[in-house]
Design a protein around this motif. Structure first.
Motif, short mmCIF file in Angstrom:
data_model
loop_
_atom_site.label_atom_id
_atom_site.label_comp_id
_atom_site.label_asym_id
_atom_site.label_seq_id
_atom_site.Cartn_x
_atom_site.Cartn_y
_atom_site.Cartn_z
N ASN A 139 0.81 -1.22 0.00
CA ASN A 139 0.00 0.00 0.00
C ASN A 139 0.85 1.27 0.00
O ASN A 139 0.34 2.34 -0.34
N GLU A 140 2.11 1.16 0.42
CA GLU A 140 2.98 2.34 0.48
C GLU A 140 3.75 2.53 -0.83
O GLU A 140 3.97 3.66 -1.27
N VAL A 141 4.21 1.45 -1.44
CA VAL A 141 4.94 1.53 -2.70
C VAL A 141 3.96 1.28 -3.84
O VAL A 141 3.40 0.20 -3.96
N ASN A 162 7.83 14.42 -2.15
CA ASN A 162 8.69 14.07 -3.26
C ASN A 162 8.46 12.61 -3.64
O ASN A 162 7.95 11.82 -2.84
N MET A 163 8.84 12.27 -4.86
CA MET A 163 8.60 10.92 -5.36
C MET A 163 9.91 10.28 -5.78
O MET A 163 10.76 10.92 -6.41
N VAL A 164 10.07 8.99 -5.42
CA VAL A 164 11.20 8.19 -5.87
C VAL A 164 10.65 7.16 -6.85
O VAL A 164 9.89 6.26 -6.45
N VAL A 185 12.84 2.18 4.77
CA VAL A 185 13.45 3.18 5.63
C VAL A 185 12.88 4.57 5.36
O VAL A 185 12.59 5.34 6.29
N TYR A 186 12.69 4.94 4.08
CA TYR A 186 12.31 6.31 3.71
C TYR A 186 10.85 6.43 3.25
O TYR A 186 10.43 7.49 2.79
N GLY A 187 10.07 5.35 3.38
CA GLY A 187 8.71 5.37 2.85
C GLY A 187 7.81 6.40 3.49
O GLY A 187 6.84 6.86 2.86
N THR A 188 8.09 6.80 4.72
CA THR A 188 7.27 7.83 5.37
C THR A 188 7.68 9.24 4.96
O THR A 188 6.98 10.20 5.25
N HIS A 246 20.67 5.16 -0.61
CA HIS A 246 20.72 5.94 0.63
C HIS A 246 21.54 7.22 0.43
O HIS A 246 21.12 8.31 0.84
N ARG A 247 22.67 7.10 -0.23
CA ARG A 247 23.52 8.25 -0.50
C ARG A 247 22.79 9.27 -1.37
O ARG A 247 22.83 10.49 -1.11
N HIS A 248 22.09 8.80 -2.40
CA HIS A 248 21.36 9.70 -3.30
C HIS A 248 20.24 10.43 -2.56
O HIS A 248 20.06 11.65 -2.73
N LEU A 249 19.52 9.72 -1.73
CA LEU A 249 18.42 10.35 -1.01
C LEU A 249 18.94 11.33 0.04
O LEU A 249 18.29 12.36 0.30
#
Length: 836
Positions: A139-141, A162-164, A185-188, A246-249
């Protein structure tokens, strides 16, 4: 480099530690082995677990169990337990009693079944972790199959999140696992969107992507203010691993531009910590807004490749050359910051992308300095004395602190701050402009602390829109803007003394209206107005009665024309007759006070036009027997009269001075200009004499020359003494044609070698592809009429170009306008000047 890598790996490990802090059953092996009853009774609400039900392990299932066991530790980091459920032979329940059920793995959240996985879909640790997280985060992705679905998600996120967006060729791969771990990790914080559709990847990309490789892009939808424009996108150029994502985000979450108010050597940002360079844009308060836009423009171009910081010269006492506008700090320890002078943002981007560029720029500057030294050492090759002088002094820093830089944002507001704003319009690549800028700094020193005057400058190379709006088509131009009045353009000599005098005189109304006889008398003594009490000028006072309104109006108009050049007062009260009788003249009249009011001359004014009064006033202000200098020669040439010049090697003797002064005063309407020239103070006089004679005559020598009629040069006989009667007798012989000229000057017209240039038009047409030479008004017009896409809606998710509205609003053009005074013309400007 390894130190920085360790720091950001540690920060990521901390995130995983937080996720793995949930307690698990058992304290031995990570893979637990439980009976069905114990397993189902131990399930906790909200806790996820992956279970594999088995009777006796067959040899074919052994590889799967090994992978399940290997994945247990990885899943434990995300709070997911992995359990092997040993089913008794007599168990005929749903999970233990059916043969098909024994070929699957089951994902539970609490006691609720989330998903069944065929064991052949969980073929290694990557596939297990990827599929389990994908199921839990279903439901999150968001998974999308069409471009329309992707655009709908993007539109709902604008201004919010923002969107990945990630593409993986297939699920269950290592890249898929990396994306799902990042989403956990970053979904929220960000909205993750996934696809495996190769066609969607092609439709959403402006180039031809490699559909066999995974791909991830960060969409800056939270910054999107215009719902009609797509979100900016920054693609990740590295391979899709968890550490790289992780580095990019982390980079995408860092501030776009960091404002620095400390020594840049002490600055540490996330970019430096992640092994990327940091670019400093050197700024100053006058151009802050433009510099901020420039920094943001550069930051968008270098996003993910380098950090960008705005470094204020005013807040940080940097001991760097003012001509530098860029500083580069690398993550390597012990490497000093490099300060450079770059022309446009393209050079900044190349600087980051090409590591050899820094060395090349420094070598080019050294070569350029060497070439300048060679040119300066051989001045015979210099055909322009101004260019030569500016080139020679290019390394000398100008004290520009007292001169405010004006931009398109600050120009009009600055004109309202003070009673009078002096503006120098110049071009940083043009030699005369830079020479006048040096004079302007000296003027600023003379006027430091003067109330009611703001000295400022506009670089028309950086801000052509202002110069076009103000109709400035030649450089340099100086104007004084007064509140509620029209501006006054300076048309005098570019000397410090002349320019300072113009600015000082402009502070006083011209003509200054005096209300009482006491004020008029104080004005003639130099005591009024107070602004001029410490200066010594020839003062002019117009006296008018009520019956001379026509002459008074002409006098007022003449004052407007001469504003800044002369000091004019006007008295037209009822008792004006009493004042005029004191000086034995009837109104309309002009009173001239020379030498601080020690003597007052009276001149009757006949009814005449304003232009006639301007010419008369200019003539009356001329000295009776002047010393000719480079500065005042144009004023006397405008009289178009013959010159009687006494050339002297130093001050002239008292006797010669007395006789020449008697000659000049003897005829009120003199038909020639009697003057003298000191060769020690004005060495150009030697060149004049060499043009008059084949050999240098002995000094002093008296010369008659009529530059406006025939150009004949006559020399006063050296055997005669310089006395009034001797000179008058000689002049009578000249008039009668009895003297032979010593030489005759060429009839060649002394015009400029080339016609005047419309510099702004040249700037507009020289490089039309650069937005640098486009005024804001023109840019606004373009923004209001964007080109329509011939490809319909599918083109709207193409990579946003530099012409999108969002980027236009933040883009200052490709130049580094305003960030540093360009005191030395670089190659582009140098070539342009030589072509002129």
């Amino acid at each position: 480099m390894s130190a920085q890598k360790d720091r950001w790996v540690s920060s990521f490990s901390f995130l995983l530690f937080c996720a793995s802090a949930i307690p698990t059953h058992g304290s031995g092996r990570v893979l637990q082995e439980l009976s069905p009853q114990r397993y189902f009774s131990a399930l906790q609400a909200g806790r996820a677990s992956l279970a594999y039900f088995s009777h006796n392990v067959s040899p074919g299932a052994q590889p799967f169990l090994e992978q399940i066991e290997n994945s247990a530790e990885a899943l434990q980091d995300y709070g997911i337990s992995v359990v092997k459920v040993n089913c008794p032979k007599e168990d005929v329940s749903r999970y233990c009693g059916k043969e098909n059920a024994l070929r699957k793995a089951y994902l539970f959240r609490g006691n609720m079944l989330i998903r069944e996985f065929p064991t052949d879909a969980l073929f290694d640790v990557d596939s297990i972790v990827a599929n389990v997280l994908f199921a839990l985060l279903f439901n999150e992705v968001k998974y999308v199959e069409t471009l329309a679905d992707l655009q709908n998600i993007e539109n709902t996120l604008k201004g919010k999140l923002n969107m990945v967006f990630a593409y993986v060729p297939a699920t269950g791969t290592a890249e898929h696992r990396a994306v799902m771990e990042a989403a956990f990790v970053y979904g929220t914080v960000h909205q993750f969107v996934l696809t495996t559709e190769a066609m969607l990847l092609k439709e959403s990309s402006s180039d031809e992507p490699d559909v066999s490789s995974a791909w991830l892009v960060f969409c800056h939808c939270q910054r999107a203010t215009d719902l009609a424009q797509p979100c900016r996108r920054t693609a990740m150029e590295q391979a899709l691993t968890m550490l790289n994502i992780h580095r990019h985000l982390k980079l995408m979450g860092a501030p776009l531009v960091t404002e620095v108010v400390e020594d840049p050597e002490k600055v540490s940002t996330v970019h430096l910590q992640l092994g990327l360079p940091l670019v400093f844009i050197l700024s100053q308060k006058e151009t802050y807004e433009a510099d901020r836009r420039t920094a943001e423009f550069v930051a968008w171009q270098l996003l993910g490749k380098a950090g960008v910081a705005l470094l204020s010269r005013d807040l940080v006492g940097l001991n760097v050359l003012r001509r530098s506008n860029i500083a580069l700090k690398t993550p390597d320890e012990g490497v000093p910051i490099k300060y450079l002078l770059l022309e446009d943002t393209d050079e900044v981007i190349t600087l980051v992308e090409d590591k050899n560029k820094v060395k090349q720029i420094q070598e080019d500057e050294e070569e350029e300095d060497d070439e300048d030294e060679k040119e300066n050492n051989n001045q015979d090759i210099q055909d322009d004395e101004v260019v030569e002088a500016v080139s020679r002094d290019k390394k000398r820093e100008l004290p520009l602190e007292q001169i405010r830089v004006l931009t398109e944002e600050t120009f009009h507001s600055a004109l309202l701050e003070t009673a009078r704003t002096v503006v120098l319009f110049y071009a940083s690549w043009e030699a005369v402009s830079m020479a006048v800028l040096r004079t302007y700094t000296e003027v600023a020193d003379h006027l430091a602390g003067t109330q009611g005057i703001l000295l400022s400058r506009v670089n028309c190379w950086d801000w052509p829109g202002i110069c076009a709006e103000e109709n400035v088509t030649q450089f340099p131009t100086i104007r004084i803007y007064k509140k509620g009045e029209r501006s006054v353009t300076y048309d005098g000599m570019w000397g410090t003394k002349e320019l300072t005098s113009f600015i000082v005189l402009s502070r006083v109304s011209c003509p200054l209206k005096l209300a009482t006889i006491d004020e008029a008398e104080g004005y003639l003594r130099g005591e009024f107005p107070s602004e001029l009490s410490s200066y010594h000028y020839t003062l002019l006072l117009g006296v008018f009665s009520t019956a001379t309104s026509e002459a008074r109006e002409a006098f007022e108009e003449a004052g407007n024309i001469l504003s800044g050049h002369v000091t004019m007062g006007m008295y037209f009260e009822d008792d004006a007759l009493a004042l005029s009788r004191k000086y034995a003249v009837s109104p309309p009249a002009l009173l001239l006070a020379r030498g601080g009011g020690q003597s007052v001359e009276s001149i009757a004014l006949s009814k005449q036009s304003a232009q006639d009064m301007v010419q008369m006033i200019r003539y009356e202000l001329l000295d009776i027997f002047p010393e000719i200098t480079v500065q005042n020669l144009p004023h006397y040439l405008q009289l178009r009269k013959p010159f009687l010049i006494l050339f002297s090697d130093g001050d002239i003797g008292q006797m010669e001075s007395k006789e020449m002064l008697k000659l000049a005063k003897g005829r009120p309407q003199q038909a020639f200009v009697a003057c003298w020239l000191n060769l020690k103070k004005t060495p150009v006089g030697r060149g004049i004499l060499k043009a008059y004679f084949a050999t240098m005559p002995s000094l002093p020598v008296l010369i008659w020359v009529n530059l406006h009629a025939g150009g004949q040069v006559f020399k006063f006989p050296s055997e005669q003494s310089i006395a009034e009667m001797n000179i008058l007798s000689w002049l009578e012989k000249l008039k009668a044609g009895l003297e032979i000229p010593s030489s005759t000057l060429s009839e060649e017209d002394w015009k400029p070698p080339l016609p005047a240039y419309d510099f702004l038009q040249m700037m507009e047409t020289a490089m039309p592809e650069l937005p640098l030479h486009m005024s804001h008004h023109h840019r606004d017009t373009l923004e209001q009429h964007p080109p329509e896409s011939p490809e319909g809606d599918t083109a709207t998710w193409d990579k946003p170009s530099q012409e999108t509205k969002a980027e236009k609003m933040g883009s200052p053009g490709r130049d580094l306008r305003g960030t540093a005074p360009r005191l030395a013309a670089r190659e582009k400007q140098g070539k342009r000047h030589s072509e002129l």
